[in-house]
Motif scaffolding. Structure first.
Motif, PDB file in Angstrom:
ATOM      1  N   ILE A  73       0.849  -1.209   0.000  1.00 43.16           N
ATOM      2  CA  ILE A  73       0.000   0.000   0.000  1.00 43.16           C
ATOM      3  C   ILE A  73       0.877   1.248   0.000  1.00 43.16           C
ATOM      4  N   ASN A  74       1.884   1.250   0.876  1.00 40.42           N
ATOM      5  CA  ASN A  74       2.762   2.432   0.968  1.00 40.42           C
ATOM      6  C   ASN A  74       3.457   2.695  -0.364  1.00 40.42           C
ATOM      7  N   PHE A  75       3.843   1.624  -1.052  1.00 38.00           N
ATOM      8  CA  PHE A  75       4.498   1.753  -2.348  1.00 38.00           C
ATOM      9  C   PHE A  75       3.565   2.486  -3.323  1.00 38.00           C
ATOM     10  N   ALA A  76       2.325   1.977  -3.419  1.00 35.80           N
ATOM     11  CA  ALA A  76       1.370   2.587  -4.366  1.00 35.80           C
ATOM     12  C   ALA A  76       1.070   4.029  -3.975  1.00 35.80           C
ATOM     13  N   LYS A  77       0.888   4.272  -2.676  1.00 37.86           N
ATOM     14  CA  LYS A  77       0.514   5.621  -2.226  1.00 37.86           C
ATOM     15  C   LYS A  77       1.671   6.606  -2.345  1.00 37.86           C
ATOM     16  N   SER A  78       2.885   6.088  -2.404  1.00 38.75           N
ATOM     17  CA  SER A  78       4.023   6.990  -2.569  1.00 38.75           C
ATOM     18  C   SER A  78       4.011   7.600  -3.979  1.00 38.75           C
ATOM     19  N   ASP A  82      -4.143   8.881  -3.882  1.00 41.71           N
ATOM     20  CA  ASP A  82      -5.570   8.678  -4.149  1.00 41.71           C
ATOM     21  C   ASP A  82      -5.833   7.492  -5.070  1.00 41.71           C
ATOM     22  N   ILE A  83      -5.131   6.420  -4.850  1.00 42.32           N
ATOM     23  CA  ILE A  83      -5.355   5.226  -5.675  1.00 42.32           C
ATOM     24  C   ILE A  83      -6.811   4.768  -5.527  1.00 42.32           C
ATOM     25  N   PRO A  84      -7.514   4.495  -6.631  1.00 42.25           N
ATOM     26  CA  PRO A  84      -8.923   4.086  -6.527  1.00 42.25           C
ATOM     27  C   PRO A  84      -9.067   2.802  -5.703  1.00 42.25           C
ATOM     28  N   ILE A  90      -7.023  -4.775  -5.624  1.00 36.90           N
ATOM     29  CA  ILE A  90      -6.247  -5.725  -6.445  1.00 36.90           C
ATOM     30  C   ILE A  90      -4.837  -5.822  -5.873  1.00 36.90           C
ATOM     31  N   LEU A  91      -4.281  -4.659  -5.538  1.00 35.87           N
ATOM     32  CA  LEU A  91      -2.929  -4.653  -4.966  1.00 35.87           C
ATOM     33  C   LEU A  91      -2.908  -5.353  -3.607  1.00 35.87           C
ATOM     34  N   MET A  92      -3.903  -5.017  -2.770  1.00 38.02           N
ATOM     35  CA  MET A  92      -3.914  -5.571  -1.411  1.00 38.02           C
ATOM     36  C   MET A  92      -4.101  -7.081  -1.385  1.00 38.02           C
ATOM     37  N   SER A  93      -4.695  -7.624  -2.446  1.00 38.01           N
ATOM     38  CA  SER A  93      -4.897  -9.076  -2.476  1.00 38.01           C
ATOM     39  C   SER A  93      -3.595  -9.818  -2.798  1.00 38.01           C
ATOM     40  N   CYS A  94      -2.586  -9.067  -3.273  1.00 41.47           N
ATOM     41  CA  CYS A  94      -1.351  -9.731  -3.738  1.00 41.47           C
ATOM     42  C   CYS A  94      -0.551 -10.380  -2.608  1.00 41.47           C
ATOM     43  N   GLY A  95      -0.536  -9.751  -1.434  1.00 37.73           N
ATOM     44  CA  GLY A  95       0.260 -10.290  -0.323  1.00 37.73           C
ATOM     45  C   GLY A  95      -0.110 -11.733  -0.023  1.00 37.73           C
ATOM     46  N   GLU A  96      -1.410 -11.998   0.040  1.00 34.36           N
ATOM     47  CA  GLU A  96      -1.880 -13.362   0.335  1.00 34.36           C
ATOM     48  C   GLU A  96      -1.626 -14.292  -0.849  1.00 34.36           C
ATOM     49  N   THR A 126     -18.439 -11.791  -2.960  1.00 35.43           N
ATOM     50  CA  THR A 126     -18.716 -10.644  -2.086  1.00 35.43           C
ATOM     51  C   THR A 126     -19.458  -9.542  -2.848  1.00 35.43           C
ATOM     52  N   ASP A 127     -19.870  -8.509  -2.084  1.00 36.85           N
ATOM     53  CA  ASP A 127     -20.371  -7.301  -2.735  1.00 36.85           C
ATOM     54  C   ASP A 127     -19.172  -6.456  -3.177  1.00 36.85           C
ATOM     55  N   ASP A 128     -19.434  -5.248  -3.697  1.00 37.87           N
ATOM     56  CA  ASP A 128     -18.307  -4.463  -4.225  1.00 37.87           C
ATOM     57  C   ASP A 128     -17.900  -3.332  -3.276  1.00 37.87           C
ATOM     58  N   ASN A 129     -18.081  -3.548  -1.975  1.00 40.23           N
ATOM     59  CA  ASN A 129     -17.608  -2.584  -0.995  1.00 40.23           C
ATOM     60  C   ASN A 129     -16.103  -2.804  -0.796  1.00 40.23           C
ATOM     61  N   PHE A 130     -15.322  -2.257  -1.732  1.00 42.77           N
ATOM     62  CA  PHE A 130     -13.879  -2.505  -1.760  1.00 42.77           C
ATOM     63  C   PHE A 130     -13.241  -2.119  -0.424  1.00 42.77           C
ATOM     64  N   GLY A 131     -12.318  -2.927   0.020  1.00 43.72           N
ATOM     65  CA  GLY A 131     -11.608  -2.639   1.269  1.00 43.72           C
ATOM     66  C   GLY A 131     -12.239  -3.310   2.478  1.00 43.72           C
ATOM     67  N   SER A 132     -13.532  -3.558   2.407  1.00 49.08           N
ATOM     68  CA  SER A 132     -14.199  -4.215   3.534  1.00 49.08           C
ATOM     69  C   SER A 132     -15.470  -4.878   3.013  1.00 49.08           C
ATOM     70  N   ALA A 133     -15.282  -5.770   2.049  1.00 45.25           N
ATOM     71  CA  ALA A 133     -16.429  -6.332   1.325  1.00 45.25           C
ATOM     72  C   ALA A 133     -17.233  -7.278   2.214  1.00 45.25           C
ATOM     73  N   ASP A 134     -18.535  -7.316   1.968  1.00 45.27           N
ATOM     74  CA  ASP A 134     -19.409  -8.248   2.677  1.00 45.27           C
ATOM     75  C   ASP A 134     -19.594  -9.500   1.849  1.00 45.27           C
ATOM     76  N   ILE A 135     -19.761 -10.605   2.556  1.00 42.99           N
ATOM     77  CA  ILE A 135     -19.880 -11.895   1.872  1.00 42.99           C
ATOM     78  C   ILE A 135     -21.299 -12.069   1.368  1.00 42.99           C
ATOM     79  N   ILE A 136     -21.418 -12.486   0.126  1.00 43.01           N
ATOM     80  CA  ILE A 136     -22.750 -12.806  -0.406  1.00 43.01           C
ATOM     81  C   ILE A 136     -22.993 -14.302  -0.257  1.00 43.01           C
TER      82      ILE A 136
END
Ligand code: ADP
Ligand code: MG
Length: 419
Positions: A73-78, A82-84, A90-96, A126-136
């Protein structure tokens, strides 16, 4: 017992349980080769005991480590802060994803068959609440195919996919949620959460050195502890496991300790019965801000507006001329903007910590609150606010006194003597 009855019982048991064992390994458990090898030995043990393991992993290491999520995250934000949110997910899912490939490859290197699945491939929709999505819903078709072929599925935790195919992340504690969801969907025998402590303890062992491991605890109590800030497991995962009636077991990757079993009390299968302990544990939540609004009772809809802004509030005390509550420091800016635009006078007290004691019996026993107040005041700790609910009593104190308050309450309720 006649044969028909035995057959029926067998059928019922098979409907309830499978031999699938979900094993989730947290960030520290997969952070080095040595630790991954220990984690793999837990998977191998499960196989030797006749289980089919389903592995869920967190990202490797913690903030600052090369493949940790915060580092990405810090890399992208550097580059542009305001990364969408969709792209950030997509980036945050890469670590796992990286972690799951490394883990599966460790298994394959030792001669086991393993296959990696992203959250979407594991059927976590899930729904499309990016960053904290709810499970469908969860449709673990490919995981089941893999199990049926005796190939160990290794799933990237913390992520899902929308119906339209967008990658989402599940928010804080998301890998715990992935493990619990798969445990429920696969009707697993149990979900094991591997971490860096020997189980759920009466308090955070980083704060209270003589904290005691709880061998058994109910979903309700552990949910409360997690809700009140004990970060060893995420409350959402506890809720899901409870809904699916899947036992959760918290264990240490680096030791052989039996860990903590979390199930329903008074359940014939779990053999867990309610104890006479008054207090089960103590948890705390830092970075709380106390807000004192000067409003009269006509101003009811300000609480509605706060809720609409998705600011969560707690420790609410209502008086004729003022309303007192607390929020997370991260919501402060949003709240101040809202109060100013509604011309509401307010005061705030920053750097507070909410210290909570949790126990199923608290409600019925008189004098618990006064014991807490006495113990803390005697030791010079000022209490800014209190609240009690069914099985929790919380006190707001200055954050720099929180550790001391926890130790005092741990002593007051003699938690080090539990077994
Ligand atoms: P992981 O990366 O494995 O998910 P976490 O950091 O999320 O690990 O959770 C483990 C940490 O939770 C422990 O290192 C411990 O400091 C903390 N913790 C807080 N409260 C408790 C508690 N009551 N019992 C055990 N651990 C606790
Ligand atoms: Mg965790």
């Amino acid at each position: 017992m006649n044969d028909l009855l035995r057959f029926l019982l067998y059928r019922i048991e098979r409907v309830v349980f499978t031999n699938i064992l979900v094993q989730k390994f947290g960030g520290t458990s997969v952070s080095t080769n040595e630790r991954r090898n220990m984690a793999v030995s837990k998977v191998v043990n499960a196989i030797e005991e006749g289980f089919m393991p389903v592995v869920v992993v967190s990202a490797i290491g913690r903030s600052g480590d090369p493949y940790a999520t915060d580092t990405l995250i810090n890399f992208a934000k550097s580059i542009n802060k305001d990364i969408p949110r969709r792209e950030l997910d997509i980036l945050m899912s890469c670590g796992e994803v990286i972690s799951s490939v490394i883990f599966a490859n460790t298994l394959i290197g030792k001669g086991y068959k393993a296959k990696v699945f992203t959250g979407g491939q594991a059927g976590i929709i899930t729904d499309d609440n990016f960053g904290s999505a709810d499970i469908i819903r969860v449709e673990p078709k490919y995981i089941l195919d893999s199990i049926n072929q005796n190939i160990i599925p290794v799933i990237a935790g913390f992520q899902g996919m929308t119906i339209d195919g967008d990658i989402t992340t599940l928010g804080r504690g998301g890998s715990d949620t992935t493990a619990a969801l798969l445990g429920e969907a696969l009707k697993a025998y149990a979900v094991e959460i591997y971490t860096d402590v020997d189980g759920i303890m009466t308090a955070d062992p980083r704060i209270v050195t003589n904290a005691h491991i709880l061998k058994k605890i109910s979903y309700n109590e552990v949910f409360q502890m997690a809700e009140q800030g004990a970060k060893v497991i995420h409350p959402r995962a506890v809720e899901i496991a409870m809904r699916g009636n899947v036992p959760l077991i918290i264990k240490n990757t680096m030791t052989d300790s039996p860990g903590t079993i979390i199930t329903q009390y008074n359940n014939a299968y779990s053999n867990i019965y309610e104890t006479d302990n008054l207090v089960t544990g103590i948890a705390n939540m830092n970075n709380r801000v106390q807000v004192i609004m000067e409003v009269d009772s006509d101003d009811k809809d300000i609480f509605e507006k706060i809720a609409e802004s998705k600011i969560s509030i707690d420790l609410i005390n209502i008086f004729p001329d003022k309303k007192i509550f607390t929020i997370s420091e991260s919501d402060l800016q949003k709240l101040e903007e809202l109060l100013k635009s509604n011309i509401i006078k307010y005061n705030i007290r920053k750097n507070c910590s909410k210290v909570s004691i949790i126990g199923n019996k608290i409600r019925g026993v008189p004098g618990v609150m006064s014991r807490i107040i006495k113990a803390l005041s005697k030791n010079g700790i000022e209490i800014y606010q209190t609240a009690d609910s069914h099985n929790t009593i919380s006190c707001l104190v200055s954050q720099d006194k929180a550790d001391k308050a926890i130790k005092i309450l741990h002593d007051e309720f003699k938690l080090e003597n539990y077994n």
